[in-house]
Design a protein around this motif. Structure first.
Motif, PDB file in Angstrom:
ATOM      1  N   LYS A   1       0.854  -1.176   0.054  1.00 24.73           N
ATOM      2  CA  LYS A   1      -0.111  -0.030   0.125  1.00 24.73           C
ATOM      3  C   LYS A   1       0.977   1.333   0.054  1.00 24.73           C
ATOM      4  N   PHE A   2       2.045   1.203   0.684  1.00 22.74           N
ATOM      5  CA  PHE A   2       2.860   2.543   0.736  1.00 22.74           C
ATOM      6  C   PHE A   2       3.531   2.633  -0.507  1.00 22.74           C
ATOM      7  N   ARG A   3       3.903   1.498  -1.061  1.00 24.56           N
ATOM      8  CA  ARG A   3       4.686   1.615  -2.358  1.00 24.56           C
ATOM      9  C   ARG A   3       3.751   2.192  -3.581  1.00 24.56           C
ATOM     10  N   GLU A   4       2.487   1.746  -3.459  1.00 23.56           N
ATOM     11  CA  GLU A   4       1.588   2.148  -4.337  1.00 23.56           C
ATOM     12  C   GLU A   4       1.165   3.864  -4.306  1.00 23.56           C
ATOM     13  N   ILE A   5       1.338   4.061  -2.858  1.00 22.30           N
ATOM     14  CA  ILE A   5       1.138   5.793  -2.557  1.00 22.30           C
ATOM     15  C   ILE A   5       2.209   6.398  -3.067  1.00 22.30           C
ATOM     16  N   GLU A   6       3.493   5.821  -3.027  1.00 25.80           N
ATOM     17  CA  GLU A   6       4.652   6.428  -3.237  1.00 25.80           C
ATOM     18  C   GLU A   6       4.720   6.509  -4.930  1.00 25.80           C
ATOM     19  N   LYS A   7       4.400   5.480  -5.642  1.00 25.84           N
ATOM     20  CA  LYS A   7       4.545   5.637  -7.099  1.00 25.84           C
ATOM     21  C   LYS A   7       3.482   6.564  -7.620  1.00 25.84           C
ATOM     22  N   ASN A   8       2.374   6.699  -6.972  1.00 28.14           N
ATOM     23  CA  ASN A   8       1.427   7.825  -7.507  1.00 28.14           C
ATOM     24  C   ASN A   8       1.930   9.222  -7.136  1.00 28.14           C
ATOM     25  N   LEU A   9       2.658   9.247  -6.019  1.00 29.44           N
ATOM     26  CA  LEU A   9       3.111  10.581  -5.851  1.00 29.44           C
ATOM     27  C   LEU A   9       4.262  11.069  -6.986  1.00 29.44           C
ATOM     28  N   CYS A  10       4.943   9.948  -7.176  1.00 22.90           N
ATOM     29  CA  CYS A  10       6.221  10.072  -8.015  1.00 22.90           C
ATOM     30  C   CYS A  10       5.476  10.687  -9.592  1.00 22.90           C
ATOM     31  N   ILE A  11       4.383   9.875  -9.676  1.00 22.97           N
ATOM     32  CA  ILE A  11       3.834  10.364 -11.131  1.00 22.97           C
ATOM     33  C   ILE A  11       3.284  11.900 -11.091  1.00 22.97           C
ATOM     34  N   TRP A  12       2.706  11.982  -9.837  1.00 19.84           N
ATOM     35  CA  TRP A  12       2.231  13.476  -9.472  1.00 19.84           C
ATOM     36  C   TRP A  12       3.376  14.513  -9.772  1.00 19.84           C
ATOM     37  N   CYS A  13       4.449  14.235  -9.295  1.00 17.15           N
ATOM     38  CA  CYS A  13       5.610  15.034  -9.006  1.00 17.15           C
ATOM     39  C   CYS A  13       6.059  15.357 -10.549  1.00 17.15           C
ATOM     40  N   GLU A  14       6.230  14.180 -11.301  1.00 22.23           N
ATOM     41  CA  GLU A  14       6.826  14.307 -12.673  1.00 22.23           C
ATOM     42  C   GLU A  14       5.927  15.185 -13.099  1.00 22.23           C
ATOM     43  N   LYS A  15       4.416  15.278 -13.238  1.00 20.63           N
ATOM     44  CA  LYS A  15       3.529  16.081 -14.093  1.00 20.63           C
ATOM     45  C   LYS A  15       3.322  17.392 -13.602  1.00 20.63           C
ATOM     46  N   ASN A  16       3.672  17.577 -12.315  1.00 15.79           N
ATOM     47  CA  ASN A  16       3.025  19.068 -11.584  1.00 15.79           C
ATOM     48  C   ASN A  16       4.443  19.827 -11.057  1.00 15.79           C
ATOM     49  N   LEU A  17       5.530  19.219 -11.028  1.00 15.59           N
ATOM     50  CA  LEU A  17       6.599  19.870 -10.471  1.00 15.59           C
ATOM     51  C   LEU A  17       7.756  20.331 -11.228  1.00 15.59           C
ATOM     52  N   GLY A  18       8.197  21.520 -10.931  1.00 15.37           N
ATOM     53  CA  GLY A  18       9.479  21.964 -11.721  1.00 15.37           C
ATOM     54  C   GLY A  18      10.188  22.817 -10.928  1.00 15.37           C
ATOM     55  N   ASN A  19      11.587  22.884 -11.345  1.00 20.26           N
ATOM     56  CA  ASN A  19      12.512  23.886 -10.309  1.00 20.26           C
ATOM     57  C   ASN A  19      12.439  23.515  -8.884  1.00 20.26           C
ATOM     58  N   ALA A  20      12.042  22.135  -8.511  1.00 20.40           N
ATOM     59  CA  ALA A  20      12.133  22.052  -7.320  1.00 20.40           C
ATOM     60  C   ALA A  20      13.140  20.984  -6.791  1.00 20.40           C
ATOM     61  N   ILE A  21      13.658  20.946  -5.261  1.00 19.44           N
ATOM     62  CA  ILE A  21      14.361  19.906  -4.865  1.00 19.44           C
ATOM     63  C   ILE A  21      13.629  19.039  -4.178  1.00 19.44           C
ATOM     64  N   ILE A  22      13.602  17.498  -4.662  1.00 20.50           N
ATOM     65  CA  ILE A  22      12.696  16.529  -3.939  1.00 20.50           C
ATOM     66  C   ILE A  22      13.630  15.798  -3.471  1.00 20.50           C
ATOM     67  N   SER A  23      13.250  15.483  -2.218  1.00 24.77           N
ATOM     68  CA  SER A  23      13.928  14.471  -1.164  1.00 24.77           C
ATOM     69  C   SER A  23      13.185  13.251  -1.339  1.00 24.77           C
ATOM     70  N   THR A  24      13.470  12.075  -1.734  1.00 22.40           N
ATOM     71  CA  THR A  24      12.602  11.043  -1.895  1.00 22.40           C
ATOM     72  C   THR A  24      12.970   9.913  -0.662  1.00 22.40           C
ATOM     73  N   GLY A  25      11.785   9.043  -0.470  1.00 23.29           N
ATOM     74  CA  GLY A  25      11.880   7.935   0.451  1.00 23.29           C
ATOM     75  C   GLY A  25      13.118   6.860  -0.159  1.00 23.29           C
ATOM     76  N   GLY A  26      13.398   6.479   0.583  1.00 26.58           N
ATOM     77  CA  GLY A  26      14.615   5.296   0.346  1.00 26.58           C
ATOM     78  C   GLY A  26      14.185   4.097  -0.693  1.00 26.58           C
ATOM     79  N   GLY A  27      13.027   3.963  -0.706  1.00 25.19           N
ATOM     80  CA  GLY A  27      12.679   2.704  -1.486  1.00 25.19           C
ATOM     81  C   GLY A  27      12.035   3.247  -3.015  1.00 25.19           C
ATOM     82  N   MET A  28      11.973   4.286  -3.082  1.00 23.48           N
ATOM     83  CA  MET A  28      11.226   5.053  -4.125  1.00 23.48           C
ATOM     84  C   MET A  28      11.946   4.704  -5.486  1.00 23.48           C
ATOM     85  N   PRO A  29      13.363   4.670  -5.523  1.00 24.65           N
ATOM     86  CA  PRO A  29      14.049   4.224  -6.909  1.00 24.65           C
ATOM     87  C   PRO A  29      13.824   2.787  -7.283  1.00 24.65           C
ATOM     88  N   THR A  30      13.283   1.897  -6.155  1.00 20.27           N
ATOM     89  CA  THR A  30      12.915   0.622  -6.807  1.00 20.27           C
ATOM     90  C   THR A  30      11.514   0.256  -7.436  1.00 20.27           C
TER      91      THR A  30
END
Length: 221
Positions: A56-85
């Motif tokens: 469930k947590f990874r599902e939320i993280e993945k959705n958050l990544c998609i949101w960041c990709e579509k909506n954020l620009g010129n930001a510093i993003i500190s990610t959870g340790g498992g996000m790159p997996t």
């Protein structure tokens, strides 16, 4: 590619701390993905894992990544340790890996309290998780930096990288007794080593990736 700066690394590598300092230096905002999840769900990550499973947590993280990709620009993003997996961080921007040795990670996590790290049951499980993720971090990063340094130096090196600066040291000495040692120290600080002639040959013989300084000298015709 989005113009965000993505900080990745194992838990305890200092992503939030370095992200905060880097954001101040660059005049950009810091987005901490764990904090966003905690705010939206009204609970700490450790409490989230008590109520829901990792999937469930990874599902939320993945959705958050998609949101960041579509909506954020010129930001510093500190990610959870498992996000790159679970997601290609390069889709979100320039990826910086905060490379921290396991013994240092262990010390930091034990000081902070293992109870705040729901993925960690004991030291063996932490080491296994670290080893499973390490190559993923390295392969995904555009730039990796050793975090066994003062935070100000780490931020400066990332800043120089992002600005396209390269630190260069020119080595050319007659006494080569300590030159290999000095070259290794400079490389650890982020310098390129430039040299020529006998000094260049000596460094290369001792597996120092030195650059021929003539490449940076204007040719005369």
């Amino acid at each position: 590619m989005c113009n965000n700066i993505i900080l990745i690394g194992f838990m305890g590598s200092g992503k939030t701390t370095i992200g905060r300092e880097l954001a101040q230096k660059l005049g950009q905002i810091l987005i901490d993905t764990d904090s966003l999840i905690e705010i939206n769900y009204g609970m700490k990550i450790s409490d989230f894992f008590k109520r829901f499973d990792e999937a469930k947590f990874r599902e939320i993280e993945k959705n958050l990544c998609i949101w960041c990709e579509k909506n954020l620009g010129n930001a510093i993003i500190s990610t959870g340790g498992g996000m790159p997996t679970i997601y290609n961080m390069r889709n979100m921007g320039k990826v910086i890996f905060l490379d921290t040795p396991f013994n240092e990670i262990k010390k930091r996590i034990l000081n902070d309290g293992v109870e705040n790290r729901p993925m960690i049951k004991d030291i063996d499980s932490m080491l296994k998780l670290y080893n499973n993720r390490l190559q993923i971090y390295k392969d995904m990063a555009h730039f990796s930096i050793d975090t066994l340094d003062y935070k100000e130096n780490i931020v400066d090196k990332i800043y120089h990288y992002l600005k396209g600066w390269k630190l260069r040291a020119i080595l050319s000495v007659s006494d080569k007794t300590n030159i290999v040692f000095f070259a290794k120290e400079l490389i650890s600080l982020g310098y390129d080593i430039l040299s020529t002639g006998g000094t260049l040959a000596y460094l290369q013989k001792h597996n120092i990736n030195a650059i021929d300084i003539s490449k940076y000298t204007d040719s005369k015709e």
